[in-house]
Design a protein around this motif. Structure first.
Motif, PDB file in Angstrom:
ATOM      1  N   LEU A  16       0.829  -1.210   0.000  1.00 23.89           N
ATOM      2  CA  LEU A  16       0.000   0.000   0.000  1.00 23.89           C
ATOM      3  C   LEU A  16       0.865   1.262   0.000  1.00 23.89           C
ATOM      4  O   LEU A  16       0.506   2.265  -0.613  1.00 23.89           O
ATOM      5  N   LEU A  31      -7.647   0.724   1.731  1.00 25.46           N
ATOM      6  CA  LEU A  31      -7.520   0.272   3.120  1.00 25.46           C
ATOM      7  C   LEU A  31      -8.790   0.581   3.906  1.00 25.46           C
ATOM      8  O   LEU A  31      -9.260  -0.244   4.693  1.00 25.46           O
ATOM      9  N   VAL A  93      -0.240   3.723   6.389  1.00 28.95           N
ATOM     10  CA  VAL A  93      -0.764   2.401   6.031  1.00 28.95           C
ATOM     11  C   VAL A  93      -0.062   1.282   6.800  1.00 28.95           C
ATOM     12  O   VAL A  93      -0.675   0.259   7.106  1.00 28.95           O
ATOM     13  N   THR A  97      -1.915  -1.109   9.862  1.00 25.01           N
ATOM     14  CA  THR A  97      -2.094  -2.539   9.590  1.00 25.01           C
ATOM     15  C   THR A  97      -1.213  -3.463  10.427  1.00 25.01           C
ATOM     16  O   THR A  97      -1.547  -4.627  10.590  1.00 25.01           O
ATOM     17  N   SER A 156      -2.810  -1.578  -4.953  1.00 30.09           N
ATOM     18  CA  SER A 156      -3.700  -1.518  -3.789  1.00 30.09           C
ATOM     19  C   SER A 156      -4.514  -2.801  -3.655  1.00 30.09           C
ATOM     20  O   SER A 156      -4.610  -3.380  -2.572  1.00 30.09           O
ATOM     21  N   ILE A 160      -4.047  -5.865  -0.712  1.00 26.83           N
ATOM     22  CA  ILE A 160      -5.118  -6.302   0.178  1.00 26.83           C
ATOM     23  C   ILE A 160      -5.402  -7.793   0.031  1.00 26.83           C
ATOM     24  O   ILE A 160      -5.572  -8.502   1.014  1.00 26.83           O
TER      25      ILE A 160
END
Length: 192
Positions: A16, A31, A93, A97, A156, A160
């Protein structure tokens, strides 16, 4: 959290962060959506990023950023302010996370791996845009913008859903950047 989970969350964050180097708000939006649907667990202090308000705000910012890069003179100006923003987004980011780690380690990783990755990608993307402007008078800039936005979107989504692959792509991007600059340094300078 076990070591594998920490590594996966770190790979997610680095992917990310690289995406933030191409478009600042797009990975934050991704996100936010993943957090809203609880696909990605967000750290306790960053759960707000998975709220509907955050999604709406980030969607508007993403749209304005992408549209702004299609305006011929504005795209280079946008790159100027996007470099520090990308660094912050890359840091965010990872902090959002990576869970169950000492805060000092988390922030160090976030600043170095996240902020560093985002700023390195953004710096090179900005240099590419300046080169495009100088060589084509800005005519090729919309193409550069489209490729950057597409790359940010793919990175992105990959970050994920398949963070290991996203991390490998980031490594390949850095290898490509390294090879490009190594090749530039080897070129002999023109003799008068």
């Amino acid at each position: 959290m076990d070591t594998f989970s920490v590594l996966i969350s770190l790979f997610l964050g680095i992917g990310l962060a690289a995406s933030a180097g191409f478009r600042v708000f797009l990975p934050l939006l991704a996100l936010s959506i993943a957090g809203y649907y609880e696909y990605i667990p967000l750290t306790e202090n960053w759960e707000w990023i998975g709220s509907l308000t955050a999604i709406i705000t980030l969607a508007a910012a993403t749209f304005l950023e992408i549209f702004g890069y299609y305006i011929p003179w504005f795209d280079n100006l946008l790159d100027t302010i996007a470099l520090p923003l990308a660094t912050v987004a890359g840091t965010i980011v990872i902090v959002a996370t990576v869970a169950d780690m000492d805060p000092v380690v988390t922030w160090a990783l976030a600043i170095i791996a996240g902020g560093g990755t985002a700023s390195a990608i953004k710096g090179n993307a900005a240099a590419l845009r300046v080169g495009s402007t100088a060589t084509t008078g800005g005519i090729a800039n919309p193409l550069v913008t489209t490729v950057e936005t597409g790359t940010a979107t793919i990175m992105s989504v990959a970050s994920i859903f398949i963070p290991i692959v996203a991390f490998i792509v980031v490594l390949l991007l850095f290898y490509g950047i390294f090879r490009f600059y190594k090749k530039l340094r080897k070129k002999p300078s023109p003799r008068p």
